[in-house]
Design a protein around this motif. Structure first.
Motif, short mmCIF file in Angstrom:
data_model
loop_
_atom_site.label_atom_id
_atom_site.label_comp_id
_atom_site.label_asym_id
_atom_site.label_seq_id
_atom_site.Cartn_x
_atom_site.Cartn_y
_atom_site.Cartn_z
N ASN A 1 0.83 -1.21 0.00
CA ASN A 1 0.00 0.00 0.00
C ASN A 1 0.87 1.26 0.00
N ALA A 2 1.95 1.23 0.79
CA ALA A 2 2.83 2.39 0.88
C ALA A 2 3.58 2.59 -0.43
N TYR B 1 2.67 1.63 -3.36
CA TYR B 1 1.71 2.10 -4.35
C TYR B 1 1.44 3.59 -4.22
N VAL B 2 1.20 4.05 -3.00
CA VAL B 2 0.77 5.44 -2.83
C VAL B 2 1.93 6.41 -3.08
N LEU B 3 3.17 5.95 -2.80
CA LEU B 3 4.31 6.82 -3.11
C LEU B 3 4.45 7.01 -4.62
N ARG C 1 1.62 9.24 -5.95
CA ARG C 1 1.86 10.66 -5.67
C ARG C 1 2.82 11.26 -6.70
#
Ligand SMILES: Nc1ncnc2c1ncn2[C@@H]1O[C@H](COP(=O)(O)OP(=O)(O)OP(=O)(O)O)[C@@H](O)[C@H]1O
Ligand SMILES: [Mg+2]
Lengths: 254, 325
Positions: free
Chosen positions: A4-5, A7-9, A12
């Motif tokens: 999840n981390a 992916y979100v980095l 962004r």
């Protein structure tokens, strides 16, 4: 590792990349300038024997340069995030440092590969003939090189706390990396000390891998300097090392 | 079981002892106020509790988990609003919250509702698609509070949440903060230097030079003062001090140019004072004791000079300027 981390980095970075038109424009303009202003001018002076013209010769180097600038820029944005506080939001999250490094590394990889793919579209203009397999190979190499340079950039970013260091990094690390990568001249023609510096530069192996794929038949001075297997091995080993070291350095608490 | 437990916490930076052996407990569902002047060690304490730095010695627990040994569990159960903003100004408010939700591993099916609820809670739903760089200071702060709640933490740390805001945004944000323990089932650990905010806390600890010098509910702390506070401005504080001692046998303290004395019957005391000191007196004020008085009494200084927030604004501006150029 937390996907999840990661992916979100990446999400962004992608969002910002799409939003910041100027970044995209300069990313496309820079290679054009080098190819058609520097390359075209230089090919009046340099007329290599063999089947590859000078403008064609620097094409792999320009791919490498595109990746170098955008990967480093993406990773160095960590320094901005530190300066403006956002990095604390990331560091305080229940996320392993390895995920942060991988996430940031893949962020640079995504935007760099996109830019390299756009530059790659120029090959017919330069009179190069590439088959589908070559194009796919170039893209795969672009992904590997982008990841390697991005993680190298993250490593750099761990040493700096504020963006005054940006110009230092640009002038003393990025520009020399570009010139000492075999992008503008074959490594085999360089004097010993320069050749040594070139061999210590991760980008050299990326540029050389592109040369291997783009000029497979070339045998003269403009040919690749190492085998494709060597290039890829070095890139993968370095990527791994950069990830491990950067994650370690982030782990350090004061 | 207390939700936060700190035992003999010490944090040294080289020869400087930022936190000097503090211990305290915070009960679940309460608002805990951590007060102290600049450099007292408030942020350092929060950083240890948030697992961002390691303590030199001592222990800290959140919800029974050791901050040093189980950082990941601790991180999942806390939300933080740092002293300086940590928003991504190039993303929208909505994107900032989305980022946070993903980062903290909120279940995919819940992300949307939580982000919407959080935006509604701080009244920013209508501005959700604006870039954060277009937000005012108060809006940014509210957004950060909302973000801190997205992953449903047990404890929310607020480091000077209202610093540098105009009175209206401050009241607005303060309203949001005080309704959180009930509404979101969360314990608040906050630092502030606004005394009227401290009055609302269930419990307060006053820290100075890394040591906790007083602890208790606002009412308990006010008992330290022992009565009403009279502050005097006079033409000559030295002379007046002696005179007060002579006439009433009260020790008046000279703090920052004013004389302070306490009395059980403040209103009756004032006429006598004026009779005794005559036209030396420039002005007289009578106050029920406030936390600020407690603070003054214990540390000998006002909690913070207003211009500090001015300074941090200047710092922000300089940064913003440099970034633009
Ligand atoms: N990383 C650091 N390195 C060295 N000294 C530090 C560091 N962080 C804090 N200090 C010092 O520790 C002391 C406590 O700092 P801290 O930030 O905890 O104070 P504070 O109570 O939060 O103050 P303020 O109200 O100004 O925010 C200060 O003297 C500060 O200079
Ligand atoms: Mg602080």
């Amino acid at each position: 590792m937390e996907f999840n981390a990661v992916y979100v980095l990446v999400a962004r970075e992608f969002k910002k990349f799409v939003r910041e038109r100027s970044r995209l424009v300069s990313a496309i303009a820079r290679p054009l300038i080098w190819l058609f202003l520097v390359g075209a001018g230089m090919s009046r002076l340099v007329s290599p024997t063999g089947g590859v013209s000078y403008t064609q010769f620097i094409f792999p180097g320009i791919l490498g340069m595109t990746i170098l600038f955008s990967s480093i820029f993406s990773s160095i944005s960590i320094i901005w995030d530190k300066e403006f506080g956002f990095f604390k939001e990331i560091l305080a999250a229940p996320v392993s440092r390895l995920s942060i490094v991988i996430g940031k590394g893949l962020s640079g990889t995504v935007v760099s590969t996109i830019q390299a793919a756009i530059v790659l579209l120029l090959f017919p203009v330069l009179g190069l003939k590439l088959g589908l397999v070559q194009i796919i190979a170039v893209l795969i190499i672009a992904i590997a090189v982008s990841f390697c340079i991005s993680t190298f950039g993250i490593l750099l970013a761990t040493f700096y706390e504020n963006y005054e260091s940006f110009s230092v990094i640009m002038n003393f690390i990025v520009m020399p990396m570009f010139f000492l990568s075999g992008a503008m001249y074959p490594v085999k023609l360089l004097p010993k000390p320069l050749a040594l510096a070139t061999k210590l530069n991760p980008l050299t192996y990326g540029v050389d891998a592109f040369k291997n794929v783009i000029f497979p038949a070339e045998e003269g001075p403009m040919s690749a300097d190492f085998s494709l297997a060597t290039d890829m091995t070095v890139i993968l080993i370095l990527s791994f090392a950069f990830v491990v070291i950067a994650a370690r350095l982030f782990e350090r608490k004061k | 079981m207390p939700i936060i437990k700190v035992e003999n916490l010490v944090k040294r930076y080289g020869s400087l002892t930022a936190v000097d052996g503090i211990s305290f407990e915070v009960e679940e569902g309460t608002i805990f106020g951590f007060l102290g002047p600049n450099g007292a060690g408030k942020t350092t304490t929060i950083n240890v509790l948030c697992t961002l730095i390691s303590a030199t010695s001592g222990k800290a627990f959140i919800n029974g988990h050791d901050c040093e040994k189980e950082p990941s569990t601790v991180r999942k159960s806390i939300g933080i609003v740092f002293q300086d903003t940590t928003l991504d100004k190039d993303l929208t408010a909505y994107e900032n919250l989305l980022f946070h939700a993903y980062l903290y591993g909120v279940k995919k099916s819940e992300i949307k509702t939580r982000v919407h609820d959080a935006l509604n809670f701080v009244d920013l739903y209508d501005r959700r698609d604006d870039l954060v760089k277009k937000y005012s200071g108060g809006m940014k702060r509210r957004l950060e509070v909302a973000r801190g709640l997205i992953h449903r933490p047990r404890v929310l740390f607020l480091d000077e949440p209202t610093l540098g805001l105009d009175p209206q945004s401050r009241a607005n944000l303060w309203g949001v903060i005080t309704e959180m323990p009930k509404k979101h089932n969360v314990t608040i650990f906050m630092t502030t230097h606004y005394m009227e905010e401290a009055e609302v806390c269930d419990k307060i600890a006053i820290i100075d030079s890394g040591k906790i010098i007083a602890e208790g509910s606002p009412d308990e702390l006010k008992k330290i003062i022992g009565g009403d506070v009279i502050s005097l401005k006079t033409r000559d504080n030295k002379w007046s001090q002696k005179e007060i001692k002579k006439l009433f046998n009260i020790d008046a303290e000279d703090k920052e140019g004013e004389l302070y004395l306490t009395s059980n019957k403040g209103d009756a005391c004032i006429p006598e004072l004026i009779r005794g000191l005559g036209d030396m007196v420039l002005s007289v004020k009578l106050q029920r004791p406030t936390i600020n008085d407690v603070f003054l009494k214990l540390t000998g200084k006002a909690i913070r000079d207003e211009d500090v927030s001015g300074m941090s604004n200047i710092k922000e501006e300089v940064r913003a300027y440099r970034r633009r150029h």
